[in-house]
Scaffold this motif. Structure first.
Motif, PDB file in Angstrom:
ATOM      1  N   ARG A   1      -2.861   1.745  10.481  1.00 22.02           N
ATOM      2  CA  ARG A   1      -2.437   3.121  10.739  1.00 22.02           C
ATOM      3  C   ARG A   1      -2.021   3.270  12.197  1.00 22.02           C
ATOM      4  NH1 ARG A   1      -7.240   6.229   7.580  1.00 22.02           N
ATOM      5  NH2 ARG A   1      -6.810   5.257   5.595  1.00 22.02           N
TER       6      ARG A   1
ATOM      7  N   SER B   1       0.818  -1.213   0.000  1.00 22.09           N
ATOM      8  CA  SER B   1       0.000   0.000   0.000  1.00 22.09           C
ATOM      9  C   SER B   1       0.852   1.264   0.000  1.00 22.09           C
ATOM     10  CB  SER B   1      -0.933  -0.002   1.212  1.00 22.09           C
ATOM     11  OG  SER B   1      -0.171   0.076   2.403  1.00 22.09           O
ATOM     12  N   LYS B   2       2.113   1.152  -0.366  1.00 26.11           N
ATOM     13  CA  LYS B   2       3.008   2.310  -0.419  1.00 26.11           C
ATOM     14  C   LYS B   2       2.495   3.288  -1.474  1.00 26.11           C
ATOM     15  CE  LYS B   2       7.121   3.442   1.300  1.00 26.11           C
ATOM     16  NZ  LYS B   2       7.429   3.422   2.689  1.00 26.11           N
ATOM     17  N   GLY B   3       2.311   4.532  -1.090  1.00 31.01           N
ATOM     18  CA  GLY B   3       1.801   5.529  -2.024  1.00 31.01           C
ATOM     19  C   GLY B   3       0.289   5.572  -2.084  1.00 31.01           C
ATOM     20  N   LYS B   4      -0.375   4.548  -1.568  1.00 25.67           N
ATOM     21  CA  LYS B   4      -1.834   4.507  -1.540  1.00 25.67           C
ATOM     22  C   LYS B   4      -2.290   4.770  -0.100  1.00 25.67           C
ATOM     23  CE  LYS B   4      -1.632   0.779  -4.893  1.00 25.67           C
ATOM     24  NZ  LYS B   4      -1.838  -0.656  -5.064  1.00 25.67           N
ATOM     25  N   ARG B   5      -3.567   4.673   0.122  1.00 26.23           N
ATOM     26  CA  ARG B   5      -4.085   4.827   1.485  1.00 26.23           C
ATOM     27  C   ARG B   5      -3.744   3.590   2.300  1.00 26.23           C
ATOM     28  NH1 ARG B   5      -8.159   8.752   2.638  1.00 26.23           N
ATOM     29  NH2 ARG B   5      -8.734   7.375   4.339  1.00 26.23           N
ATOM     30  N   ILE B   6      -3.255   3.813   3.506  1.00 27.57           N
ATOM     31  CA  ILE B   6      -2.907   2.716   4.403  1.00 27.57           C
ATOM     32  C   ILE B   6      -4.199   2.188   5.023  1.00 27.57           C
ATOM     33  CG2 ILE B   6      -1.627   2.095   6.480  1.00 27.57           C
ATOM     34  CD1 ILE B   6       0.270   4.418   5.825  1.00 27.57           C
TER      35      ILE B   6
END
Length: 123
Positions: A84, A74-79
């Motif tokens: 979180r 999920s790097k660059g996307k929403r976690i």
């Protein structure tokens, strides 16, 4: 007596191997509980406790590796929400430092044209 599992060694193993070690430990713990219930020596309680902790260590390593993979995916996307950082509600909703330092055009003009005057008193 069962020895404490080395976590560094567990991290090198694959998920399938880790699941296999968990199943072996669970079989051992069932045998120890059976011996303990049938009136064996008193050392079974200590072994059972150590095995339970070892199982927890292995399962912890498995979940940490899974979480790490999901975070990398999920790097660059929403976690995902469950991955979180918790912090506090107020901290999560607070503005970042870059957002706090942004100024409108009117604020910038007001700061440049009507800046705070500094006076020095001559002694």
């Amino acid at each position: 007596m069962t020895a404490k599992v080395n976590v560094a060694e567990l991290r090198e193993k694959s998920k399938a191997e880790l699941l296999q070690t968990v199943s072996q430990m669970k079989k051992q713990i069932i045998g120890l509980r059976h011996q303990h219930a049938s009136g064996g020596s008193g050392s079974q309680g200590v072994k059972i406790r150590e095995l339970r902790k070892n199982i927890a260590r292995v399962l912890t390593v498995i979940t940490q590796e899974e979480r790490k993979k999901v975070l990398l995916a999920s790097k660059g996307k929403r976690i995902p929400l469950d991955l979180r950082f918790k912090k506090t509600r107020a901290m999560r909703r607070a503005l970042s430092t870059s957002e706090l330092n942004k100024k409108t055009l009117r604020q910038k003009k007001r700061i440049t044209h009507f800046s705070v005057k500094k006076y020095a008193i001559k002694a």
